[in-house]
Design a protein around this motif. Structure first.
Motif, PDB file in Angstrom:
ATOM      1  N   LEU A 124      29.699   9.646  31.554  1.00 43.34           N
ATOM      2  CA  LEU A 124      30.666   8.636  31.118  1.00 43.34           C
ATOM      3  C   LEU A 124      31.863   9.282  30.429  1.00 43.34           C
ATOM      4  N   GLU A 125      31.604  10.283  29.607  1.00 39.20           N
ATOM      5  CA  GLU A 125      32.698  10.979  28.924  1.00 39.20           C
ATOM      6  C   GLU A 125      33.618  11.677  29.922  1.00 39.20           C
ATOM      7  N   GLU A 126      33.027  12.306  30.938  1.00 40.32           N
ATOM      8  CA  GLU A 126      33.810  13.078  31.905  1.00 40.32           C
ATOM      9  C   GLU A 126      34.513  12.204  32.939  1.00 40.32           C
ATOM     10  N   LYS A 127      33.832  11.185  33.431  1.00 41.15           N
ATOM     11  CA  LYS A 127      34.366  10.389  34.539  1.00 41.15           C
ATOM     12  C   LYS A 127      35.066   9.113  34.090  1.00 41.15           C
ATOM     13  N   TRP A 128      34.732   8.621  32.923  1.00 38.57           N
ATOM     14  CA  TRP A 128      35.330   7.372  32.445  1.00 38.57           C
ATOM     15  C   TRP A 128      36.165   7.654  31.206  1.00 38.57           C
ATOM     16  N   SER A 129      35.547   7.624  30.048  1.00 44.54           N
ATOM     17  CA  SER A 129      36.274   7.914  28.809  1.00 44.54           C
ATOM     18  C   SER A 129      35.277   8.064  27.669  1.00 44.54           C
ATOM     19  N   GLU A 130      35.746   8.677  26.591  1.00 43.13           N
ATOM     20  CA  GLU A 130      34.892   8.782  25.412  1.00 43.13           C
ATOM     21  C   GLU A 130      34.580   7.396  24.854  1.00 43.13           C
ATOM     22  N   ALA A 131      35.533   6.491  24.957  1.00 43.66           N
ATOM     23  CA  ALA A 131      35.318   5.125  24.470  1.00 43.66           C
ATOM     24  C   ALA A 131      34.200   4.433  25.255  1.00 43.66           C
ATOM     25  N   SER A 132      34.169   4.644  26.573  1.00 39.27           N
ATOM     26  CA  SER A 132      33.107   4.056  27.396  1.00 39.27           C
ATOM     27  C   SER A 132      31.752   4.637  27.022  1.00 39.27           C
ATOM     28  N   ALA A 133      31.708   5.945  26.810  1.00 43.48           N
ATOM     29  CA  ALA A 133      30.458   6.595  26.414  1.00 43.48           C
ATOM     30  C   ALA A 133      29.991   6.070  25.062  1.00 43.48           C
ATOM     31  N   LYS A 134      30.924   5.929  24.137  1.00 44.03           N
ATOM     32  CA  LYS A 134      30.582   5.430  22.803  1.00 44.03           C
ATOM     33  C   LYS A 134      30.041   4.001  22.878  1.00 44.03           C
ATOM     34  N   LYS A 135      30.665   3.180  23.704  1.00 41.61           N
ATOM     35  CA  LYS A 135      30.216   1.799  23.861  1.00 41.61           C
ATOM     36  C   LYS A 135      28.798   1.755  24.443  1.00 41.61           C
ATOM     37  N   PHE A 136      28.528   2.626  25.414  1.00 41.04           N
ATOM     38  CA  PHE A 136      27.198   2.700  26.009  1.00 41.04           C
ATOM     39  C   PHE A 136      26.157   3.105  24.961  1.00 41.04           C
ATOM     40  N   VAL A 137      26.484   4.092  24.137  1.00 39.07           N
ATOM     41  CA  VAL A 137      25.569   4.540  23.082  1.00 39.07           C
ATOM     42  C   VAL A 137      25.316   3.406  22.090  1.00 39.07           C
ATOM     43  N   GLN A 138      26.361   2.689  21.721  1.00 38.68           N
ATOM     44  CA  GLN A 138      26.208   1.573  20.783  1.00 38.68           C
ATOM     45  C   GLN A 138      25.322   0.472  21.361  1.00 38.68           C
ATOM     46  N   LYS A 139      25.524   0.150  22.632  1.00 37.50           N
ATOM     47  CA  LYS A 139      24.699  -0.881  23.270  1.00 37.50           C
ATOM     48  C   LYS A 139      23.241  -0.424  23.367  1.00 37.50           C
ATOM     49  N   THR A 140      23.048   0.859  23.635  1.00 36.67           N
ATOM     50  CA  THR A 140      21.693   1.406  23.696  1.00 36.67           C
ATOM     51  C   THR A 140      21.026   1.317  22.329  1.00 36.67           C
ATOM     52  N   ASP A 141      21.746   1.725  21.291  1.00 41.20           N
ATOM     53  CA  ASP A 141      21.204   1.656  19.929  1.00 41.20           C
ATOM     54  C   ASP A 141      20.834   0.226  19.549  1.00 41.20           C
ATOM     55  N   LYS A 142      21.683  -0.717  19.935  1.00 43.34           N
ATOM     56  CA  LYS A 142      21.415  -2.122  19.623  1.00 43.34           C
ATOM     57  C   LYS A 142      20.135  -2.592  20.307  1.00 43.34           C
ATOM     58  N   LEU A 143      19.992  -2.266  21.595  1.00 47.38           N
ATOM     59  CA  LEU A 143      18.788  -2.673  22.320  1.00 47.38           C
ATOM     60  C   LEU A 143      17.543  -2.029  21.716  1.00 47.38           C
ATOM     61  N   LEU A 144      17.621  -0.756  21.372  1.00 44.60           N
ATOM     62  CA  LEU A 144      16.462  -0.079  20.784  1.00 44.60           C
ATOM     63  C   LEU A 144      16.076  -0.701  19.443  1.00 44.60           C
ATOM     64  N   SER A 145      17.053  -1.093  18.661  1.00 47.35           N
ATOM     65  CA  SER A 145      16.766  -1.766  17.385  1.00 47.35           C
ATOM     66  C   SER A 145      16.070  -3.100  17.627  1.00 47.35           C
ATOM     67  N   GLN A 146      16.530  -3.817  18.633  1.00 49.68           N
ATOM     68  CA  GLN A 146      15.915  -5.103  18.965  1.00 49.68           C
ATOM     69  C   GLN A 146      14.481  -4.918  19.451  1.00 49.68           C
ATOM     70  N   ILE A 147      14.258  -3.900  20.266  1.00 47.96           N
ATOM     71  CA  ILE A 147      12.903  -3.622  20.756  1.00 47.96           C
ATOM     72  C   ILE A 147      11.994  -3.224  19.593  1.00 47.96           C
ATOM     73  N   ALA A 148      12.511  -2.426  18.669  1.00 43.60           N
ATOM     74  CA  ALA A 148      11.713  -1.999  17.513  1.00 43.60           C
ATOM     75  C   ALA A 148      11.275  -3.201  16.676  1.00 43.60           C
ATOM     76  N   GLU A 149      12.140  -4.182  16.558  1.00 48.51           N
ATOM     77  CA  GLU A 149      11.823  -5.384  15.782  1.00 48.51           C
ATOM     78  C   GLU A 149      10.921  -6.355  16.542  1.00 48.51           C
ATOM     79  N   ASN A 150      11.129  -6.441  17.846  1.00 49.52           N
ATOM     80  CA  ASN A 150      10.394  -7.415  18.648  1.00 49.52           C
ATOM     81  C   ASN A 150      10.168  -6.856  20.057  1.00 49.52           C
ATOM     82  N   PRO A 151       9.159  -6.017  20.248  1.00 45.01           N
ATOM     83  CA  PRO A 151       8.936  -5.345  21.535  1.00 45.01           C
ATOM     84  C   PRO A 151       8.774  -6.291  22.727  1.00 45.01           C
TER      85      PRO A 151
END
Length: 77
Positions: free
Chosen positions: A22-49
């Motif tokens: 994502l960083e190489e082909k799209w943008s650092e902003a796209s990569a950052k957004k993907f990481v943030q969305k991943t972190d959010k989903l993982l937090s949700q799974i941790a709270e309610n699998p």
């Protein structure tokens, strides 16, 4: 109480490759957004699998969609 998320080595490598792509082909902003969305989903799974499906034969392993249209939200370099 939130559960602890454990990444396999394979999952870590795969995630790192996706972020690098994502960083190489799209943008650092796209990569950052993907990481943030991943972190959010993982937090949700941790709270309610149960919000995500268990993988066959591995009841304690969950899978979930990070985003349905991630690649349609940006424009490749």
């Amino acid at each position: 109480m939130a559960l602890k998320i454990q990444w396999t080595k394979r999952a870590e490598k795969s995630f790192d490759k996706i972020v690098k792509y994502l960083e190489e082909k799209w943008s650092e902003a796209s990569a950052k957004k993907f990481v943030q969305k991943t972190d959010k989903l993982l937090s949700q799974i941790a709270e309610n699998p149960e919000i995500c499906s268990a993988i066959e034969d591995k009841e304690n392993v969950r899978k979930g969609m990070i985003t349905l249209n991630f690649f349609t939200q940006g424009k490749p370099k």
